[in-house]
Design a protein around this motif. Structure first.
Motif, short mmCIF file in Angstrom:
data_model
loop_
_atom_site.label_atom_id
_atom_site.label_comp_id
_atom_site.label_asym_id
_atom_site.label_seq_id
_atom_site.Cartn_x
_atom_site.Cartn_y
_atom_site.Cartn_z
N UNK A 11 -19.81 -17.86 -30.17
CA UNK A 11 -18.76 -17.73 -31.17
C UNK A 11 -18.61 -19.01 -31.98
N UNK A 12 -18.43 -18.86 -33.27
CA UNK A 12 -18.14 -20.02 -34.13
C UNK A 12 -16.72 -19.86 -34.66
N UNK A 13 -16.00 -20.94 -34.66
CA UNK A 13 -14.61 -20.95 -35.11
C UNK A 13 -14.60 -21.49 -36.54
N UNK A 14 -14.14 -20.68 -37.50
CA UNK A 14 -14.13 -21.14 -38.88
C UNK A 14 -13.08 -22.24 -39.11
N UNK A 15 -13.35 -23.08 -40.07
CA UNK A 15 -12.38 -24.11 -40.46
C UNK A 15 -11.28 -23.45 -41.28
N UNK A 16 -10.14 -24.06 -41.35
CA UNK A 16 -9.05 -23.54 -42.16
C UNK A 16 -8.08 -22.71 -41.35
N UNK A 17 -7.16 -22.08 -42.05
CA UNK A 17 -6.11 -21.31 -41.41
C UNK A 17 -6.60 -19.88 -41.17
N UNK A 18 -6.49 -19.39 -39.93
CA UNK A 18 -6.93 -18.01 -39.65
C UNK A 18 -5.90 -17.00 -40.17
N UNK A 19 -6.34 -15.77 -40.35
CA UNK A 19 -5.42 -14.70 -40.73
C UNK A 19 -4.50 -14.39 -39.55
#
Length: 75
Positions: A11-19
């Motif tokens: 799994x990769x965790x995206x940068x920024x604010x999640x939905x």
């Protein structure tokens, strides 16, 4: 912070604010939700368990921040 520590191997965790949906899923996963196709969406129990873990982590971060501030004041 917790999701980055307990992420799945592939799994990769995206940068920024999640939905909101993504954040809810992450909290449910911290509470034991497996996400299997036969299990349906996360329910209130895994979300509550995940929120308990988030609360504990937030309290630790707050305490560490407060102790750091006190140390700076003592210098």
């Amino acid at each position: 912070m917790l999701k980055r520590r307990y992420k799945k191997k592939n799994e990769t965790i995206p940068e920024g604010i999640p939905s909101i949906a993504q954040a809810t899923l992450w909290i449910a996963e911290l509470g034991g939700y497996t996400g299997r196709s036969s299990g349906g969406p996360p329910g209130s129990i895994p979300i509550a368990r995940g929120l308990e873990r988030v609360l504990i982590a937030a309290e630790v971060v707050e305490a560490l921040g407060a102790s750091g501030a006190k140390r700076r004041m003592l210098r």
